[in-house]
Design an enzyme around this catalytic site. Structure first.
Site, PDB file in Angstrom:
ATOM      1  N   ASP A   7      41.075  43.473  44.958  1.00 47.76           N
ATOM      2  CA  ASP A   7      39.918  44.074  45.156  1.00 47.76           C
ATOM      3  C   ASP A   7      39.591  43.973  46.662  1.00 47.76           C
ATOM      4  OD1 ASP A   7      39.736  43.875  42.237  1.00 47.76           O
ATOM      5  OD2 ASP A   7      38.074  42.544  42.339  1.00 47.76           O
TER       6      ASP A   7
ATOM      7  N   ASP B  88      35.833  48.864  47.548  1.00 47.52           N
ATOM      8  CA  ASP B  88      36.812  47.827  47.304  1.00 47.52           C
ATOM      9  C   ASP B  88      38.258  48.519  47.108  1.00 47.52           C
ATOM     10  OD1 ASP B  88      34.582  46.274  46.622  1.00 47.52           O
ATOM     11  OD2 ASP B  88      35.132  45.958  44.690  1.00 47.52           O
TER      12      ASP B  88
ATOM     13  N   HIS C 216      37.055  50.108  39.864  1.00 45.94           N
ATOM     14  CA  HIS C 216      38.405  49.933  40.092  1.00 45.94           C
ATOM     15  C   HIS C 216      39.282  50.671  39.387  1.00 45.94           C
ATOM     16  CE1 HIS C 216      36.884  45.564  41.268  1.00 45.94           C
ATOM     17  NE2 HIS C 216      36.736  46.466  42.036  1.00 45.94           N
TER      18      HIS C 216
ATOM     19  N   ASP D 264      42.383  50.405  38.424  1.00 47.54           N
ATOM     20  CA  ASP D 264      43.654  50.148  37.872  1.00 47.54           C
ATOM     21  C   ASP D 264      43.360  49.622  36.316  1.00 47.54           C
ATOM     22  OD1 ASP D 264      42.176  47.841  38.783  1.00 47.54           O
ATOM     23  OD2 ASP D 264      43.766  47.001  39.750  1.00 47.54           O
TER      24      ASP D 264
ATOM     25  N   ARG E 259      38.435  56.964  28.631  1.00 49.27           N
ATOM     26  CA  ARG E 259      37.860  57.832  30.047  1.00 49.27           C
ATOM     27  C   ARG E 259      38.320  58.942  30.149  1.00 49.27           C
ATOM     28  NH1 ARG E 259      38.059  51.671  32.844  1.00 49.27           N
ATOM     29  NH2 ARG E 259      36.705  50.644  31.345  1.00 49.27           N
TER      30      ARG E 259
ATOM     31  N   SER F 282      36.673  45.205  31.556  1.00 46.44           N
ATOM     32  CA  SER F 282      36.673  45.251  30.163  1.00 46.44           C
ATOM     33  C   SER F 282      37.893  45.275  29.570  1.00 46.44           C
ATOM     34  CB  SER F 282      36.526  46.969  30.317  1.00 46.44           C
ATOM     35  OG  SER F 282      37.340  47.682  30.778  1.00 46.44           O
TER      36      SER F 282
ATOM     37  N   CYS G 104      45.018  43.274  39.162  1.00 47.27           N
ATOM     38  CA  CYS G 104      43.733  43.017  40.045  1.00 47.27           C
ATOM     39  C   CYS G 104      44.108  41.623  40.777  1.00 47.27           C
ATOM     40  CB  CYS G 104      42.768  42.737  39.275  1.00 47.27           C
ATOM     41  SG  CYS G 104      42.064  43.962  37.998  1.00 47.27           S
TER      42      CYS G 104
HETATM   43  N1  ABU Z   1      38.797  45.276  37.904  1.00 47.73           N
HETATM   44  C1  ABU Z   1      39.384  46.136  37.157  1.00 47.73           C
HETATM   45  C2  ABU Z   1      38.493  46.455  35.834  1.00 47.73           C
HETATM   46  C3  ABU Z   1      38.292  47.740  35.572  1.00 47.73           C
HETATM   47  C4  ABU Z   1      37.724  48.094  34.302  1.00 47.73           C
HETATM   48  O1  ABU Z   1      37.465  47.192  33.149  1.00 47.73           O
HETATM   49  O2  ABU Z   1      37.401  49.322  33.935  1.00 47.73           O
END
Ligand code: ABU
Length: 379
Positions: A112, A202, A250, A252, A269, A305, A357
């Site tokens: 991050d 980030d 983010h 990734d 998504r 998530s 991450c």
């Molecule tokens: N930090 C990555 C998590 C991104 C997400 O849960 O979509």
């Protein structure tokens, strides 16, 4: 040569070339952050209702550290040099002349904060007050790299002021009372909490593929931040991407660049950036849907998530580390011809994320190449 007298070379241009040196985060002292305009934490079912904050439970921290330490060992056994940050007391108030914040966050999610592009490591602005001082945890490493590698470019983006003007007033309150139609409009307009007052980003919103950088216009990376990155990397082509997602944070767990010609995208998504899918296709890249995740929602006390399922770490173009609970994701990678190394990592979610991450590249055996020779105007 022992680890102590091994000299550092900073160099990494993409997400997949052979990995030789990496930073792995630590979970020590991570907290559920105190209220601030950038985010809202409301986890009553896990002991942290709205407005409350404090250290994550010790048994969770120990488990997360066990998994982070194990990742470090797995990498070292594969010949990768591993460095670790220096945690601090994150459960303390911090302030600038313009604001005061009751807690920091932690230092597990290295990606991050630090963006490695070639021989440069760039400290991101970060967009949350609780993460404003997180760079301090990585400074002992960056100072060492600076001494050891005469070619290392150590850069830091302008620290944002993060005053009230950086955030849309009552964003979270409004979000809660919006109709589904309003929410849909907000998603389409990328109407997130950040204003465009100052550049914010980030580092984990950037995906690297040699000459091309993909930047996620998310809740922590505004358009001004992307503009700053574009001016900072004039020799790169920057592509702004965004997806149909209510809580974008983010790149990734949404788009993963696996190896030349192969990317993974989140299966629910939908990409919204015009031209994105055509761009990959035109350059003969296959974009495969990720597998079904093992979990069906956010893990307890986590702002990340269930899609951490796709948050994998490439050791080279044929080898990938995947969270061991993600059986379907491992099967998919196997089908795509990759050697999969299962690494238990689910306990780290609440501390900042998945395998991608919680790491940041220092050295990959890598040069800057053009993987997308055919550009699309406007993307
Ligand atoms: N930090 C990555 C998590 C991104 C997400 O849960 O979509």
């Amino acid at each position: 040569m022992t680890e102590e007298n091994q000299k550092t070379v900073v160099n990494s241009w993409n997400e997949w070339d052979p990995l030789k040196h990496i930073i792995v985060g630590k979970a020590d002292g991570t907290v559920v952050t105190a209220p601030e305009p950038a985010i809202e934490r409301d986890w009553p079912e896990h002991g942290f209702p709205l407005g409350t904050y404090g250290p994550l439970p010790k048994e969770m921290e120990d488990k997360a550290n066990e998994q982070l330490d194990n990742l470090a060992k797995v990498l070292e056994r594969r010949g990768v040099r591993v460095d670790r940050p220096t945690p601090m007391d994150f459960n303390q108030p911090v302030q600038t002349p313009e604001w005061k914040q009751e807690t920091m966050f932690g230092c597990a999610s290295v990606r991050d904060m630090l963006l490695t592009v070639g021989n440069e490591i760039l400290e991101a602005t970060m967009s949350q007050r609780s993460r404003w001082y997180e760079y301090i945890c990585f400074r002992p490493l960056l100072e060492r790299y600076f001494k050891e590698d005469p070619n290392f470019r150590w850069e830091a983006a302008p620290k944002p002021r993060l005053t009230e003007r950086t955030y849309k007033k009552d964003h979270w309150k409004k979000w809660k009372t919006m109709t589904e139609e309003d929410k849909e409009r907000a998603i389409q307009n990328r109407d997130w909490v950040l204003t465009e007052e100052e550049p914010c980003f980030d580092a984990a919103d950037v995906g690297r593929a040699g000459k091309d950088l993909f930047v996620y216009n998310s809740s922590v990376t505004n358009r001004a931040g992307i503009d700053w990155l574009r001016r900072h990397f004039p020799d790169h082509r920057l592509h702004v991407i965004w997806f149909h997602e209510k809580n974008p944070i983010h790149i990734d767990a949404t788009l993963v660049l696996v190896r030349p010609g192969l990317a993974l995208k989140n299966r629910v998504r939908t990409p919204l950036a015009p031209g994105m899918m055509e761009f990959f296709k035109k350059n003969d890249w296959e974009v495969v849907d990720c597998a079904e995740p093992a979990l069906d929602g956010y893990p307890p006390l986590s702002f990340c998530s269930q899609w951490l399922s796709m948050n994998s770490l490439m050791l080279d173009p044929k080898t990938v580390c995947v969270d061991a609970q993600e059986i379907k994701q491992m099967e998919l990678y196997d089908k795509l011809g990759l050697e999969v190394i299962p690494v238990p990592f689910g306990a780290v979610s609440a501390f900042g994320g998945g395998l991608h991450c919680c790491t940041a590249d220092v050295y990959r055996k890598s040069t800057c190449q053009d993987y997308f020779p055919k550009q699309i105007p406007g993307f």
